[in-house]
Scaffold this active site. Structure first.
Site, short mmCIF file in Angstrom:
data_model
loop_
_atom_site.label_atom_id
_atom_site.label_comp_id
_atom_site.label_asym_id
_atom_site.label_seq_id
_atom_site.Cartn_x
_atom_site.Cartn_y
_atom_site.Cartn_z
N SER A 61 0.85 -1.19 0.00
CA SER A 61 0.00 0.00 0.00
C SER A 61 0.89 1.24 0.00
CB SER A 61 -0.88 0.00 1.25
OG SER A 61 -0.08 0.31 2.38
N LYS A 62 0.25 2.39 0.04
CA LYS A 62 1.00 3.65 -0.01
C LYS A 62 2.02 3.76 1.13
CE LYS A 62 -1.58 6.56 -3.01
NZ LYS A 62 -3.03 6.52 -3.00
N ARG A 63 1.75 3.05 2.23
CA ARG A 63 2.70 3.08 3.34
C ARG A 63 4.08 2.61 2.89
NH1 ARG A 63 2.31 -0.60 6.89
NH2 ARG A 63 0.72 -1.76 5.76
#
Ligand code: GLU
Length: 492
Positions: free
Chosen positions: A259-261
């Site tokens: 994910s964007k993390r």
């Protein structure tokens, strides 16, 4: 498997809800590879029925990502085809999903549900409080006709739900995973047509895969829980179900879902940062597929030659950005310098992120092609080129003149070194790297300086830097005039 007479038709069915996620484009790639490797058709279908999640421009950036990677489609937006339209909102306007919904209701496979959002919220709360599994309680499933008429008056904006089996198991067959079993009691009567008259993903997906004669549904593992619902829809309609091929989930380095993390996940971001399409293609292909335990480098042609469904993994793929950088470096180094120079031009000429505006555009392509072999070893992303190449192009690099002074030298010996270096350059007739090296080695000896001292001073004077490509190659590429003017500037 379908018979050979049934040509492979696979589809990539993105929802235009944002920038194309790497995992999503991985699905596109695997579908494309399979279509091309088997002489089949690759179809792009835009699934835009969730109107609340639409993002302006998303469809274009998805198609741009496909174009960037060279994943051409046989049918779909822009090219159209015999099974169109290929955008679900356009299909909805033709009444395709409504007709199918009506048929399901008429044949007792679906029903109108009049439950208000308030009732559904209360139901959910009660389920939570009682620690019961969530899901629609089938309140409207078996209403008597009179009650139906009544409810319809109270809540005309009803939805339509599909009647799932109340008990038993639903077994689906996945090419990658084999049999996967689902408990019917855990699957509720899901919505197929929403109150805005748009179909949900489940209905539109099944209807379109059938009407478009899709033979294999290849998509990410995240969609596996939808498969039993789809299977029931296929059975209710009496449609033949395509083969299912669920691609492994993609995890970040910490083994949680990518994910964007974990940093950028948009394919377009990587394109703009200067990853080569060939490197990205190779990298994505190995997220869930491999030929053997060791082969890592696959050109497009090699992928097409080797790709089979049997070699798709069931276990998760791990996204490793360092690996992507490594691939990019490999492909950059193997690229023909002229072709690489062409790729770099747009990065160098870009207005804000490119070379300083003092460097005239268009930049000199031939000169650039001579720089490329010197710098490409260190180049990991094309977007690094402006900063890396700048000193080749600007009139005079800025630097701290103290950097001219090498270990064991002082201001006088340094000035003397630059003077002699300049005089030597002025009279040099052969400007090849080899000739320059011979000349300057002789000069160092003559002056009683270590080569490291003299060369270090010259390096800084001509480039403004302490770390550069090999000095004489660099001087040769910079050319006589630039070297002279920079040595003069260093003296001044
Ligand atoms: N529209 C779905 C998506 O966004 C398609 C999933 C599928 O391929 O069935 O990925």
């Amino acid at each position: 498997m379908k018979s050979m007479s049934n040509p492979v038709r696979v589809r990539y069915a993105p929802s235009p809800t944002g920038e194309p996620h790497l995992g999503n484009i991985r699905s596109a790639l695997f579908n494309w590879l399979y279509a091309r490797a088997s002489g089949g058709q690759f179809i792009v279908r835009i699934e835009d029925t969730d109107r609340a999640r639409l993002v302006e421009g998303a469809q274009d950036s998805i198609l741009d990502a496909l174009r960037w990677l060279g994943l051409d489609w046989d049918e779909g937006p822009e090219v159209e085809g015999a099974y169109g339209p290929y955008v679900q909102s356009e299909r909805q306007a033709l009444g395709i999903y409504q007709t199918h919904t009506d048929w399901l209701i008429a044949n007792d496979h679906a029903y109108e549900c009049y439950c208000t959002p308030e009732r559904l919220a209360a139901m959910r709360q009660a389920q939570q409080a009682a620690s019961k599994s969530p899901g629609y309680d089938r309140h409207c499933r078996d209403l008597a006709e009179a009650a139906r008429v009544d409810f319809r008056k109270q809540n005309p904006t009803s939805v339509v739900r599909f009647k799932m089996p109340l008990e038993g198991e639903i077994v689906i067959n996945d090419v990658v995973r084999g049999e996967v079993k689902f408990e019917s009691s855990l699957l509720d009567d899901f919505v197929i047509l929403k109150s805005d008259a748009f179909p949900t993903y489940h209905l539109a997906n099944v209807v379109d895969d059938h009407l478009m004669e899709i033979t294999h549904v290849m998509r990410a593992e995240e969609w596996l829980p939808s498969a039993p619902r789809h299977k029931m829809l296929y059975e209710a309609f009496g449609f033949e179900m395509p083969e299912l091929v669920h691609l492994p989930i993609i995890l970040g380095p910490d083994r949680s879902k990518l994910s964007k993390r974990h940093g950028a996940t948009s394919t377009i971001y990587y394109r703009d940062e200067g990853y080569l399409a060939s490197a990205m293609l190779n990298f994505l292909a190995l997220l869930g597929w491999s030929l053997d335990d060791s082969s890592e480098i696959f050109s497009r042609e090699e992928l097409l030659k080797h790709f089979t469904l049997e070699r798709i993994h069931a276990s998760p793929a791990v996204f490793d950005k360092d690996k992507l950088e490594w691939y990019n470096g490999v492909y950059i180094r193997n690229m023909d310098p002229k072709a690489l120079a062409e790729e770099l031009v747009s990065y160098l000429e870009a207005s804000v992120t490119g070379l300083p505006t003092s460097v005239a555009r268009p930049i000199d392509r031939d000169y650039l092609a001579t720089i490329v072999p010197l710098e490409r070893e260190r180049l990991k992303r094309l977007s690094e080129a402006p900063a890396m190449f700048e000193f080749f192009f600007i009139d005079q690099p800025e630097y701290d003149h103290a950097l001219l002074v090498q270990k064991g030298m002082d201001a006088d010996t340094t000035r003397n070194a630059v003077e002699r270096a300049l005089a030597t350059a002025e009279t040099a007739s052969d400007w090849s790297a080899a000739a320059l090296e011979a000349t300057y080695r002789a000069l160092a000896e003559d002056m009683g300086l270590k080569t490291g001292q003299l060369f270090g001073t010259i390096r800084t004077a001509v480039s403004g830097r302490t770390a550069t490509p090999p000095l004489f190659d660099m001087m040769s590429v910079l050319g006589h005039d630039r070297v002279l003017s920079r040595l003069k500037a260093a003296l001044a």
